[in-house]
Scaffold this motif. Structure first.
Motif, PDB file in Angstrom:
ATOM      1  N   LEU A  66       0.824  -1.211   0.000  1.00  0.00           N
ATOM      2  CA  LEU A  66       0.000   0.000   0.000  1.00  0.00           C
ATOM      3  C   LEU A  66       0.856   1.258   0.000  1.00  0.00           C
ATOM      4  CD1 LEU A  66      -3.082  -0.559   2.323  1.00  0.00           C
ATOM      5  CD2 LEU A  66      -3.031  -0.187  -0.119  1.00  0.00           C
ATOM      6  N   HIS A  67       1.944   1.228   0.733  1.00  0.00           N
ATOM      7  CA  HIS A  67       2.838   2.384   0.778  1.00  0.00           C
ATOM      8  C   HIS A  67       3.432   2.654  -0.604  1.00  0.00           C
ATOM      9  CE1 HIS A  67       5.669   5.287   2.336  1.00  0.00           C
ATOM     10  NE2 HIS A  67       6.646   4.614   1.743  1.00  0.00           N
ATOM     11  N   CYS A  68       3.864   1.607  -1.286  1.00  0.00           N
ATOM     12  CA  CYS A  68       4.430   1.769  -2.632  1.00  0.00           C
ATOM     13  C   CYS A  68       3.373   2.285  -3.604  1.00  0.00           C
ATOM     14  CB  CYS A  68       5.002   0.440  -3.125  1.00  0.00           C
ATOM     15  SG  CYS A  68       6.467  -0.092  -2.225  1.00  0.00           S
ATOM     16  N   TYR A  69       2.151   1.785  -3.495  1.00  0.00           N
ATOM     17  CA  TYR A  69       1.081   2.239  -4.384  1.00  0.00           C
ATOM     18  C   TYR A  69       0.709   3.691  -4.093  1.00  0.00           C
ATOM     19  CZ  TYR A  69      -2.818   1.591  -7.585  1.00  0.00           C
ATOM     20  OH  TYR A  69      -3.665   1.687  -8.655  1.00  0.00           O
ATOM     21  N   ALA A  70       0.729   4.074  -2.815  1.00  0.00           N
ATOM     22  CA  ALA A  70       0.458   5.469  -2.456  1.00  0.00           C
ATOM     23  C   ALA A  70       1.539   6.392  -3.025  1.00  0.00           C
ATOM     24  CB  ALA A  70       0.371   5.620  -0.937  1.00  0.00           C
ATOM     25  N   LYS A  71       2.805   5.945  -2.987  1.00  0.00           N
ATOM     26  CA  LYS A  71       3.883   6.736  -3.586  1.00  0.00           C
ATOM     27  C   LYS A  71       3.665   6.888  -5.093  1.00  0.00           C
ATOM     28  CE  LYS A  71       8.038   5.468  -2.806  1.00  0.00           C
ATOM     29  NZ  LYS A  71       9.297   4.819  -2.433  1.00  0.00           N
ATOM     30  N   LEU A  72       3.229   5.810  -5.747  1.00  0.00           N
ATOM     31  CA  LEU A  72       2.943   5.879  -7.181  1.00  0.00           C
ATOM     32  C   LEU A  72       1.846   6.895  -7.462  1.00  0.00           C
ATOM     33  CD1 LEU A  72       2.933   4.764 -10.165  1.00  0.00           C
ATOM     34  CD2 LEU A  72       1.151   3.227  -9.364  1.00  0.00           C
ATOM     35  N   LEU A  73       0.735   6.808  -6.739  1.00  0.00           N
ATOM     36  CA  LEU A  73      -0.371   7.736  -6.954  1.00  0.00           C
ATOM     37  C   LEU A  73       0.050   9.173  -6.688  1.00  0.00           C
ATOM     38  CD1 LEU A  73      -3.446   5.846  -5.484  1.00  0.00           C
ATOM     39  CD2 LEU A  73      -2.837   6.170  -7.860  1.00  0.00           C
ATOM     40  N   GLN A  74       0.825   9.392  -5.638  1.00  0.00           N
ATOM     41  CA  GLN A  74       1.319  10.735  -5.333  1.00  0.00           C
ATOM     42  C   GLN A  74       2.149  11.269  -6.500  1.00  0.00           C
ATOM     43  OE1 GLN A  74       0.712  12.707  -2.690  1.00  0.00           O
ATOM     44  NE2 GLN A  74       2.109  14.302  -3.389  1.00  0.00           N
ATOM     45  N   SER A  75       3.014  10.444  -7.050  1.00  0.00           N
ATOM     46  CA  SER A  75       3.858  10.862  -8.172  1.00  0.00           C
ATOM     47  C   SER A  75       3.045  11.125  -9.429  1.00  0.00           C
ATOM     48  CB  SER A  75       4.906   9.790  -8.468  1.00  0.00           C
ATOM     49  OG  SER A  75       5.764   9.629  -7.377  1.00  0.00           O
ATOM     50  N   LEU A  76       2.079  10.264  -9.711  1.00  0.00           N
ATOM     51  CA  LEU A  76       1.277  10.427 -10.921  1.00  0.00           C
ATOM     52  C   LEU A  76       0.374  11.658 -10.847  1.00  0.00           C
ATOM     53  CD1 LEU A  76       0.250   6.741 -11.706  1.00  0.00           C
ATOM     54  CD2 LEU A  76       1.926   8.132 -12.910  1.00  0.00           C
ATOM     55  N   LEU A  77      -0.147  11.935  -9.666  1.00  0.00           N
ATOM     56  CA  LEU A  77      -1.075  13.057  -9.512  1.00  0.00           C
ATOM     57  C   LEU A  77      -0.365  14.394  -9.327  1.00  0.00           C
ATOM     58  CD1 LEU A  77      -3.739  11.395  -7.206  1.00  0.00           C
ATOM     59  CD2 LEU A  77      -4.002  11.988  -9.613  1.00  0.00           C
ATOM     60  N   HIS A  78       0.776  14.387  -8.637  1.00  0.00           N
ATOM     61  CA  HIS A  78       1.411  15.655  -8.280  1.00  0.00           C
ATOM     62  C   HIS A  78       2.845  15.783  -8.781  1.00  0.00           C
ATOM     63  CE1 HIS A  78      -2.057  16.421  -5.824  1.00  0.00           C
ATOM     64  NE2 HIS A  78      -1.897  15.263  -5.214  1.00  0.00           N
ATOM     65  N   GLY A  79       3.375  14.747  -9.387  1.00  0.00           N
ATOM     66  CA  GLY A  79       4.754  14.782  -9.868  1.00  0.00           C
ATOM     67  C   GLY A  79       4.840  15.324 -11.282  1.00  0.00           C
ATOM     68  N   ARG A  80       6.041  15.376 -11.777  1.00  0.00           N
ATOM     69  CA  ARG A  80       6.293  15.864 -13.135  1.00  0.00           C
ATOM     70  C   ARG A  80       5.929  14.770 -14.136  1.00  0.00           C
ATOM     71  NH1 ARG A  80      11.902  18.387 -13.718  1.00  0.00           N
ATOM     72  NH2 ARG A  80      10.798  20.006 -12.573  1.00  0.00           N
ATOM     73  N   THR A  81       5.080  15.109 -15.060  1.00  0.00           N
ATOM     74  CA  THR A  81       4.651  14.146 -16.078  1.00  0.00           C
ATOM     75  C   THR A  81       5.113  14.610 -17.453  1.00  0.00           C
ATOM     76  OG1 THR A  81       2.509  15.222 -16.318  1.00  0.00           O
ATOM     77  CG2 THR A  81       2.637  13.373 -14.783  1.00  0.00           C
ATOM     78  N   ARG A  82       5.165  13.673 -18.356  1.00  0.00           N
ATOM     79  CA  ARG A  82       5.524  13.949 -19.737  1.00  0.00           C
ATOM     80  C   ARG A  82       4.439  13.384 -20.637  1.00  0.00           C
ATOM     81  NH1 ARG A  82      10.291  13.654 -17.099  1.00  0.00           N
ATOM     82  NH2 ARG A  82      12.038  14.855 -17.843  1.00  0.00           N
ATOM     83  N   GLN A  83       4.394  13.906 -21.868  1.00  0.00           N
ATOM     84  CA  GLN A  83       3.413  13.434 -22.838  1.00  0.00           C
ATOM     85  C   GLN A  83       4.137  12.790 -24.006  1.00  0.00           C
ATOM     86  OE1 GLN A  83       0.440  16.300 -23.827  1.00  0.00           O
ATOM     87  NE2 GLN A  83       0.310  17.062 -21.722  1.00  0.00           N
ATOM     88  N   LEU A  84       3.467  11.826 -24.597  1.00  0.00           N
ATOM     89  CA  LEU A  84       4.086  11.049 -25.655  1.00  0.00           C
ATOM     90  C   LEU A  84       3.022  10.661 -26.677  1.00  0.00           C
ATOM     91  CD1 LEU A  84       6.434   9.187 -26.737  1.00  0.00           C
ATOM     92  CD2 LEU A  84       5.617   7.480 -25.117  1.00  0.00           C
ATOM     93  N   ASP A  85       3.284  10.959 -27.931  1.00  0.00           N
ATOM     94  CA  ASP A  85       2.458  10.461 -29.028  1.00  0.00           C
ATOM     95  C   ASP A  85       3.218   9.296 -29.642  1.00  0.00           C
ATOM     96  OD1 ASP A  85       0.289  12.306 -28.902  1.00  0.00           O
ATOM     97  OD2 ASP A  85       1.617  13.834 -29.716  1.00  0.00           O
ATOM     98  N   CYS A  86       2.556   8.145 -29.702  1.00  0.00           N
ATOM     99  CA  CYS A  86       3.252   6.932 -30.109  1.00  0.00           C
ATOM    100  C   CYS A  86       2.299   5.954 -30.775  1.00  0.00           C
ATOM    101  CB  CYS A  86       3.913   6.285 -28.892  1.00  0.00           C
ATOM    102  SG  CYS A  86       2.738   5.885 -27.596  1.00  0.00           S
ATOM    103  N   THR A  87       2.845   4.825 -31.155  1.00  0.00           N
ATOM    104  CA  THR A  87       2.089   3.747 -31.774  1.00  0.00           C
ATOM    105  C   THR A  87       2.171   2.526 -30.864  1.00  0.00           C
ATOM    106  OG1 THR A  87       2.715   4.580 -33.947  1.00  0.00           O
ATOM    107  CG2 THR A  87       1.852   2.341 -33.854  1.00  0.00           C
TER     108      THR A  87
END
Length: 155
Positions: A66-87
């Motif tokens: 649960l702690h690892c999943y909470a860290k993931l959610l924190q990063s995805l929601l509030h961390g730096r994200t990038r965008q990618l157009d791909c196939t």
């Protein structure tokens, strides 16, 4: 794909599990103190070993995932994200464990910025979410953090 409510729910579960572990540990500590007072060395040693085993077992099975999943959610929601157009290329059938979270490996082809040949990238799809039904060669727009997919849209 992920919401702030998901993060709050995970944190609430973590708090509940920490409370349960604290209550169990408190009972064992009380029993250890009592065994010290009545001077039963074998009982003290046995209770201490049992407490250590319970702490390790409970942490590994109930708290760490649960702690690892909470860290993931924190990063995805509030961390730096990038965008990618791909196939889309493929998605693994087997689950991988990366940073304590279960994922499916997803291979996509990204066009080189210089106009060269496309190259393959590995991203991770959360195993807790349903796998999207994608066809090979389908165009995608992906928002990701590190290599973890935050959102996936068909282009």
């Amino acid at each position: 794909m992920y919401t702030e409510q998901d993060l709050l729910s995970i944190r609430k579960q973590l708090k509940t599990r920490w409370t349960i572990l604290g209550a169990v540990a408190l009972l064992f500590i009380a029993a250890i103190v009592y065994s010290l007072i009545i001077r039963v060395e074998a009982l003290t040693a046995g209770l201490t070993i049992a407490l250590g085993a319970i702490l390790i077992f409970f942490y590994d099975l109930a708290l760490k995932p649960l702690h690892c999943y909470a860290k993931l959610l924190q990063s995805l929601l509030h961390g730096r994200t990038r965008q990618l157009d791909c196939t889309f290329h493929s998605i693994d059938a087997d689950i991988s464990l990366v940073d304590g979270v279960k994922y499916y490996g997803m291979s996509v082809l990204q066009q080189d910025e210089d106009g060269g040949d496309p190259f393959e990238r590995l991203l991770y799809w959360d195993a807790e979410k349903p796998i999207p039904q994608l066809q090979q060669g389908e165009q995608l727009h992906i928002v990701y953090h590190d290599r973890m997919i935050a959102s996936l849209n068909r282009a």
